[in-house]
Motif scaffolding. Structure first.
Motif, PDB file in Angstrom:
ATOM      1  N   SER A 163       0.811  -1.218   0.000  1.00 23.71           N
ATOM      2  CA  SER A 163       0.000   0.000   0.000  1.00 23.71           C
ATOM      3  C   SER A 163       0.844   1.268   0.000  1.00 23.71           C
ATOM      4  N   VAL A 164       1.979   1.253   0.715  1.00 20.09           N
ATOM      5  CA  VAL A 164       2.827   2.448   0.774  1.00 20.09           C
ATOM      6  C   VAL A 164       3.468   2.713  -0.587  1.00 20.09           C
ATOM      7  N   LEU A 165       3.994   1.654  -1.220  1.00 22.38           N
ATOM      8  CA  LEU A 165       4.573   1.808  -2.547  1.00 22.38           C
ATOM      9  C   LEU A 165       3.495   2.234  -3.545  1.00 22.38           C
ATOM     10  N   GLY A 166       2.310   1.647  -3.443  1.00 24.63           N
ATOM     11  CA  GLY A 166       1.223   2.024  -4.338  1.00 24.63           C
ATOM     12  C   GLY A 166       0.879   3.496  -4.219  1.00 24.63           C
ATOM     13  N   ALA A 167       0.839   4.011  -2.990  1.00 21.54           N
ATOM     14  CA  ALA A 167       0.527   5.422  -2.776  1.00 21.54           C
ATOM     15  C   ALA A 167       1.610   6.316  -3.373  1.00 21.54           C
ATOM     16  N   LYS A 168       2.872   5.937  -3.220  1.00 27.13           N
ATOM     17  CA  LYS A 168       3.981   6.703  -3.782  1.00 27.13           C
ATOM     18  C   LYS A 168       3.884   6.750  -5.305  1.00 27.13           C
ATOM     19  N   VAL A 169       3.660   5.597  -5.914  1.00 27.39           N
ATOM     20  CA  VAL A 169       3.601   5.524  -7.374  1.00 27.39           C
ATOM     21  C   VAL A 169       2.425   6.337  -7.904  1.00 27.39           C
ATOM     22  N   CYS A 170       1.263   6.206  -7.266  1.00 25.82           N
ATOM     23  CA  CYS A 170       0.084   6.935  -7.733  1.00 25.82           C
ATOM     24  C   CYS A 170       0.272   8.443  -7.616  1.00 25.82           C
ATOM     25  N   ALA A 171       0.895   8.888  -6.543  1.00 23.00           N
ATOM     26  CA  ALA A 171       1.156  10.326  -6.377  1.00 23.00           C
ATOM     27  C   ALA A 171       2.083  10.833  -7.470  1.00 23.00           C
ATOM     28  N   ASP A 172       3.106  10.051  -7.794  1.00 25.93           N
ATOM     29  CA  ASP A 172       4.048  10.463  -8.836  1.00 25.93           C
ATOM     30  C   ASP A 172       3.404  10.424 -10.215  1.00 25.93           C
ATOM     31  N   VAL A 173       2.511   9.474 -10.443  1.00 19.94           N
ATOM     32  CA  VAL A 173       1.785   9.421 -11.723  1.00 19.94           C
ATOM     33  C   VAL A 173       0.953  10.682 -11.895  1.00 19.94           C
ATOM     34  N   GLN A 174       0.269  11.102 -10.845  1.00 21.43           N
ATOM     35  CA  GLN A 174      -0.552  12.305 -10.926  1.00 21.43           C
ATOM     36  C   GLN A 174       0.273  13.533 -11.270  1.00 21.43           C
ATOM     37  N   SER A 175       1.497  13.585 -10.756  1.00 23.21           N
ATOM     38  CA  SER A 175       2.372  14.733 -11.042  1.00 23.21           C
ATOM     39  C   SER A 175       2.898  14.703 -12.476  1.00 23.21           C
ATOM     40  N   ALA A 176       3.199  13.494 -12.966  1.00 25.37           N
ATOM     41  CA  ALA A 176       3.824  13.375 -14.289  1.00 25.37           C
ATOM     42  C   ALA A 176       2.809  13.305 -15.424  1.00 25.37           C
ATOM     43  N   LEU A 177       1.573  12.950 -15.119  1.00 27.32           N
ATOM     44  CA  LEU A 177       0.573  12.699 -16.161  1.00 27.32           C
ATOM     45  C   LEU A 177       0.324  13.893 -17.083  1.00 27.32           C
ATOM     46  N   PRO A 178       0.186  15.116 -16.569  1.00 28.54           N
ATOM     47  CA  PRO A 178      -0.097  16.248 -17.461  1.00 28.54           C
ATOM     48  C   PRO A 178       1.003  16.509 -18.496  1.00 28.54           C
ATOM     49  N   LYS A 179       2.221  16.083 -18.213  1.00 26.98           N
ATOM     50  CA  LYS A 179       3.332  16.331 -19.134  1.00 26.98           C
ATOM     51  C   LYS A 179       3.308  15.397 -20.336  1.00 26.98           C
ATOM     52  N   ASN A 180       2.577  14.309 -20.234  1.00 26.12           N
ATOM     53  CA  ASN A 180       2.512  13.331 -21.325  1.00 26.12           C
ATOM     54  C   ASN A 180       1.378  13.709 -22.280  1.00 26.12           C
ATOM     55  N   VAL A 181       1.754  14.158 -23.470  1.00 28.68           N
ATOM     56  CA  VAL A 181       0.743  14.586 -24.452  1.00 28.68           C
ATOM     57  C   VAL A 181       0.946  13.889 -25.792  1.00 28.68           C
ATOM     58  N   GLU A 182       1.757  12.835 -25.813  1.00 26.31           N
ATOM     59  CA  GLU A 182       2.081  12.198 -27.085  1.00 26.31           C
ATOM     60  C   GLU A 182       1.691  10.731 -27.157  1.00 26.31           C
ATOM     61  N   LYS A 183       1.859   9.984 -26.070  1.00 30.54           N
ATOM     62  CA  LYS A 183       1.655   8.542 -26.136  1.00 30.54           C
ATOM     63  C   LYS A 183       0.684   8.074 -25.061  1.00 30.54           C
ATOM     64  N   SER A 184      -0.162   7.120 -25.447  1.00 24.59           N
ATOM     65  CA  SER A 184      -1.135   6.582 -24.484  1.00 24.59           C
ATOM     66  C   SER A 184      -0.736   5.199 -23.977  1.00 24.59           C
ATOM     67  N   ALA A 185       0.301   4.595 -24.566  1.00 21.28           N
ATOM     68  CA  ALA A 185       0.669   3.225 -24.200  1.00 21.28           C
ATOM     69  C   ALA A 185       1.024   3.106 -22.723  1.00 21.28           C
ATOM     70  N   VAL A 186       1.836   4.034 -22.219  1.00 22.50           N
ATOM     71  CA  VAL A 186       2.240   3.952 -20.811  1.00 22.50           C
ATOM     72  C   VAL A 186       1.037   4.186 -19.899  1.00 22.50           C
TER      73      VAL A 186
END
Length: 564
Positions: A257-280
């Motif tokens: 759960s702790v690792l999951g929370a860390k990863v999800c928080a980082d995804v939320q921060s990085a997601l807006p920067k991705n405007v080219e690919k949907s695969a990841v």
């Protein structure tokens, strides 16, 4: 110890950097075990309290503690530890190839660990074109290091290597990096490898975790060490790294759960920067579904990203979103826009397998977004024939989903006039059984029920509903809370369905809840006239005494009679 701490700042930037590894994005179809609950969740890895407490400590303390444990591995030989520390410091301070290789000469304290560090640095320098591999590949000191690592490097005068040219050089460098990884993963068993994790950088930790998944190596000590150190890192994961971590967790059935929370928080921060690919993004969505990891914030962020970037999204990524949302019982605040913009963009021709189209329609059903046309497309007479042409054929999972949809069309879909499964359809011939862990809970409940009901004809177990799932226990009561025999008709009877809810039937993570499959099951039962009593594993345990289990079920029966 000072040398080891100074080493941490340098070595973490050397080991594994630029190592080639790319996780493939999976197809949208998330596998579901052919059981009555249709669930494929996995048991969580328990995080030790000491580790939880340690996660709060600063990164510097963690690294220092890790190196302290390494230093104390052999307390009987303090002089050897000091010699090793001096070698570490010399490796850090070396600025040339000769400076590094000189350390190997006439040095009794030189170990495999030191050889690994030197090869890592040389491979890195070669990759950055700081040095040429030809400058050291035939050096006897370098060959000695390679032999310590279990690798022999061909000499330049080898005809095959001459023919390979630059490509041969690249392969050898790649080989060095692979050996780095092999050495760390197998340095001295899982426990020792876990101790080394604190000494590498965050990108390197991700690569180690990815390689474990690639090799299907579920090393619990190593995974826990990785989870602890990645969660403790102040550095953020980029979108691909976050996807790789989730992919590894789902591949290795590793819940944290702790690792999951860390990863999800980082995804939320990085997601807006991705405007080219949907695969990841599709990979992240699929992994969350497999893990049954329910975090409403990240799911809402992923929804917004898909709506904003729908023109670049592949059909399989959108399908993965709907299936994961359904399994996680997630309905976006923008569900109407999702229906208008995303559902409409997917057609049957987007799928190469009929089972994938079936999964898509099934997921829309759990989200309340299914249309009559969707239902008719999978309940029509010819769909089963086309489904048989899939490589896997008509699986038990496909049959249970068809039965779910057939029941939904009859009981819940408003004014549905389309086709239904014929009563003699082979779809009804589907074997259903619980996993062993859940069956233990069911048996514990049945033992308690036998103490409450007067005779065997007052209880029916493992009832096939013909709706794609089993009723664990079925019994009838009258308005005065008296149990009734099941072999006699009583139109006024209160029909009670007891359903055991085990670990696999719920979503985990920040926002726990019953899975979408569990909710669909309850909805269909209630529409069929049953009063459903959920028996969750966290309230009802086989380790409890029989009297306590009987009292628990008795209180549930009283609550039902009072509500009628």
């Amino acid at each position: 110890m000072l040398g080891l701490q100074r080493f941490a700042g340098s070595f973490v930037t050397q080991l594994y950097r630029r190592a080639a590894f790319s996780s493939s994005v999976r197809a949208a179809g998330i596998p579901v075990a052919p059981t009555g609950a249709q669930s494929d969740a996995v048991e969580p890895e328990a995080r030790a309290p000491a580790v939880e407490e340690a996660a709060k400590k600063p990164r510097g303390h963690m690294v220092a503690a890790a190196f302290e444990s390494l230093r104390n591995d052999d307390p009987k030989d303090e002089s050897k530890s000091q010699a090793s520390s001096k070698i570490d410091e010399r490796i850090i301070n070396a600025k040339t190839v000769n400076g590094l290789l000189t350390i190997t000469e006439n040095n009794n304290g030189f170990s495999r660990k030191h050889a690994l560090r030197i090869v890592s640095i040389l491979a890195e320098w070669s990759t950055l074109n700081r040095v040429k591999i030809s400058e050291f590949e035939n050096d006897t000191r370098f060959l000695r290091i390679c032999r310590m690592l279990g690798r022999t490097v061909p000499k330049n005068n080898n005809a095959n290597n001459k023919d390979l040219g630059d490509n041969g050089t690249a392969k050898r460098i790649s080989g060095f990096r692979t050996d780095d990884l092999n050495t760390v993963l197998g340095v001295a068993g899982d426990d020792e490898a876990a101790k080394l994790i604190a000494s590498i950088s965050l990108p390197q930790m991700v690569k180690v975790m990815s390689t474990l998944a690639q090799r299907k190596r579920r090393s619990t000590p190593l995974l826990r060490s990785l989870a602890f150190n990645i969660s403790s890192a102040s550095e953020s994961l980029d979108l691909k790294q976050a996807g790789d971590v989730l992919f590894a967790m789902s591949t290795l059935n590793f819940q944290d759960s702790v690792l999951g929370a860390k990863v999800c928080a980082d995804v939320q921060s990085a997601l807006p920067k991705n405007v080219e690919k949907s695969a990841v993004v599709g990979s992240i969505i699929t992994s969350l579904g497999i893990l049954r990891y329910r975090d409403l914030d990240i799911l809402e962020s992923l929804t917004q990203w898909l709506l904003k970037n729908s023109e670049i999204c592949r059909p399989q990524d959108l399908s993965a979103y709907f299936l994961t949302s359904a399994l996680l019982n997630f309905k976006s605040a923008q569900l109407e826009e999702v229906s208008k913009k995303l559902v409409k963009s997917i057609v049957r021709e987007d799928f190469t397998k009929q089972s994938e189209w079936l999964s898509f329609v099934w997921s829309l059903t759990m989200l309340g977004l299914v249309e009559h046309g969707h239902l008719a497309s999978v309940l029509s007479a010819d769909f089963l024939e086309t489904l048989k042409k899939d490589k896997a054929g008509v699986t038990a999972t496909s049959k249970m989903r068809l039965l779910n949809l057939n029941s939904y069309a009859q009981l819940i879909a408003t004014d549905y006039k389309g086709p239904l499964l014929p009563t003699d359809s082979p779809v009804y011939q589907v074997p259903m059984a619980h996993p062993k862990a859940k069956q233990v809970l069911v048996n514990g409940m049945l033992d308690a029920l036998k103490s409450l009901l007067p005779a065997s004809n007052h209880l029916q177990t493992a009832v096939d509903t013909k709706m794609g799932f089993l009723i664990d226990a079925l019994c009838h009561f009258d308005a005065n809370k008296n149990p009734l025999p099941l072999d006699k008709e009583n139109p006024n009877a209160i029909r009670v369905a007891l359903m055991v809810i085990d670990f696999h039937d719920i979503c985990h993570g920040t926002h726990r809840s019953g899975s979408g499959v569990t909710n669909l099951t309850f909805d269909l039962l209630e529409k069929s006239g049953y009063h459903v009593i959920p028996v969750p594993y966290n309230e009802f345990s086989t380790s409890d005494k029989l009297l306590k289990r009987v009292q628990y079920l008795e209180s549930k029966f009283k609550a039902i009679a009072s509500s009628k």
